[in-house]
Design a protein around this motif. Sequence first.
Motif, mmCIF file in Angstrom:
data_model
loop_
_atom_site.group_PDB
_atom_site.id
_atom_site.type_symbol
_atom_site.label_atom_id
_atom_site.label_comp_id
_atom_site.label_asym_id
_atom_site.label_seq_id
_atom_site.Cartn_x
_atom_site.Cartn_y
_atom_site.Cartn_z
ATOM 1 N N LEU A 126 14.339 -17.214 15.083
ATOM 2 C CA LEU A 126 13.426 -17.297 14.353
ATOM 3 C C LEU A 126 13.409 -16.346 13.072
ATOM 4 N N SER A 127 13.870 -16.820 11.937
ATOM 5 C CA SER A 127 14.101 -15.826 10.796
ATOM 6 C C SER A 127 12.872 -15.652 9.953
ATOM 7 N N LEU A 128 12.370 -14.488 10.197
ATOM 8 C CA LEU A 128 11.032 -13.974 9.588
ATOM 9 C C LEU A 128 11.425 -12.498 8.992
ATOM 10 N N LEU A 129 10.586 -12.116 7.837
ATOM 11 C CA LEU A 129 10.373 -10.655 7.600
ATOM 12 C C LEU A 129 9.060 -10.471 7.878
ATOM 13 N N ILE A 130 8.730 -9.472 8.646
ATOM 14 C CA ILE A 130 7.421 -8.723 8.795
ATOM 15 C C ILE A 130 7.204 -7.658 8.297
ATOM 16 N N ILE A 131 6.355 -7.343 7.604
ATOM 17 C CA ILE A 131 5.938 -6.213 6.859
ATOM 18 C C ILE A 131 4.707 -5.604 7.155
ATOM 19 N N LYS B 48 0.834 -1.147 0.022
ATOM 20 C CA LYS B 48 -0.075 0.313 -0.121
ATOM 21 C C LYS B 48 0.807 1.186 -0.125
ATOM 22 N N SER B 49 0.454 2.304 0.473
ATOM 23 C CA SER B 49 0.814 3.757 0.365
ATOM 24 C C SER B 49 2.315 3.672 1.259
ATOM 25 N N TYR B 50 2.291 3.110 2.361
ATOM 26 C CA TYR B 50 3.458 3.397 3.399
ATOM 27 C C TYR B 50 3.734 1.943 3.919
ATOM 28 N N THR B 51 4.805 1.484 3.801
ATOM 29 C CA THR B 51 5.472 0.259 4.115
ATOM 30 C C THR B 51 6.493 0.187 4.976
ATOM 31 N N SER B 52 6.589 -0.625 6.017
ATOM 32 C CA SER B 52 7.620 -0.642 6.739
ATOM 33 C C SER B 52 7.816 -2.334 7.015
ATOM 34 N N MET B 53 9.295 -2.648 7.443
ATOM 35 C CA MET B 53 9.582 -4.156 7.650
ATOM 36 C C MET B 53 10.485 -4.136 8.948
ATOM 37 N N ILE B 54 10.458 -5.272 9.247
ATOM 38 C CA ILE B 54 11.459 -5.584 10.292
ATOM 39 C C ILE B 54 11.697 -7.073 10.093
ATOM 40 N N GLY B 55 12.942 -7.398 10.214
ATOM 41 C CA GLY B 55 13.547 -8.671 10.214
ATOM 42 C C GLY B 55 13.682 -9.377 11.466
ATOM 43 N N THR B 56 13.412 -10.611 11.790
ATOM 44 C CA THR B 56 13.763 -11.284 13.163
ATOM 45 C C THR B 56 14.706 -12.221 12.867
ATOM 46 N N GLY B 57 15.842 -12.612 13.643
ATOM 47 C CA GLY B 57 16.699 -13.155 13.583
ATOM 48 C C GLY B 57 16.785 -14.454 14.691
ATOM 49 N N GLY B 58 18.103 -14.933 15.062
ATOM 50 C CA GLY B 58 18.440 -15.859 16.244
ATOM 51 C C GLY B 58 17.738 -17.172 15.942
#
Lengths: 133, 160
Positions: free
Chosen positions: B50-55, B38-48
């Motif tokens: 649990l490896s995920l990208l959360i958007i 959509k218009s405004y997007t941000s993401m955070i990665g998790t590590g250790g």
Amino acid sequence: MLNVLIVDDSLIIRKKLSKLIENLGHTVVADAQTGQEAIEAYATHKPNLVTMDITMPDMDGITAVKHIISDHHDAKIIMVTSHGQEDMVIKSIQAGAVGYILKPLTQEKLAQAIGEVFSEYAIEESDLLDDDF
Amino acid sequence: MVLDALILQIKLLLQDDMGVTVNNVQSQRGVTSKLSMKSYTSMIGTGGKLSLLIIISFDQSMMDKMVEIFMEGEEIDPQEELEIKNSVAGEMINTIIGLSLPSFPGRGKGVTITPPITINDASSISKHKNSTIATAEIHTDFGNFSISIIDSENSTSQEK
């Protein structure tokens, strides 16, 4: 009235904290976006209180706390953090921080954290203000 | 499990702390191979552990409401508008993940999170090879936004 230095790389959190601090009758003397800026701003302004983000570019909040405390042993630093960063909070306290505030930020949480560090600003439960994100 | 935890904390955060009622949540897991931004997007990665990208991705009207809440109606300097909106998107995902972490597998112990990253001018994100996508569309009176997880290693497998 306290002179406060805000350290956070997020513009919206700097603005939010600034508003909450001023609502409580204190003064924001400076803000900083990085750990290095925080060290320099502390030396310049000698604030009564610092609110410190943990995760920042160039230098994390814990390292910045260590630097500030090593030069200014009586510095009062409160960490601003999210849930899930408990390990980082413990390291910050070990480094010399005197308290922490968990996000989401509210006037109540900030007032309580300040009151725990500065007894003259300790608040009664009946004095607590409404929640404020 | 992770998506459910995120959805729960989104509802609590919006309703309890921001006064925004969630009307409807539509979620899907492992069905889509592409996420529309959509218009405004941000993401955070998790590590250790649990490896995920959360958007997280907000439409214009939902972002306007979020900014109004964060700024408490204060005027925005037009020169700061984009930075403020990106900052709000980053803070929202950071706070939601922080609140959700204790409900992640292993109660989130040993899971690290990166600082939020803003994505500008992207229209979609596609999964790669064996990664899986779980996504939820959150509907409110003020607009919509999505929360999505890309699991590149199927690290949460059936739990996600």
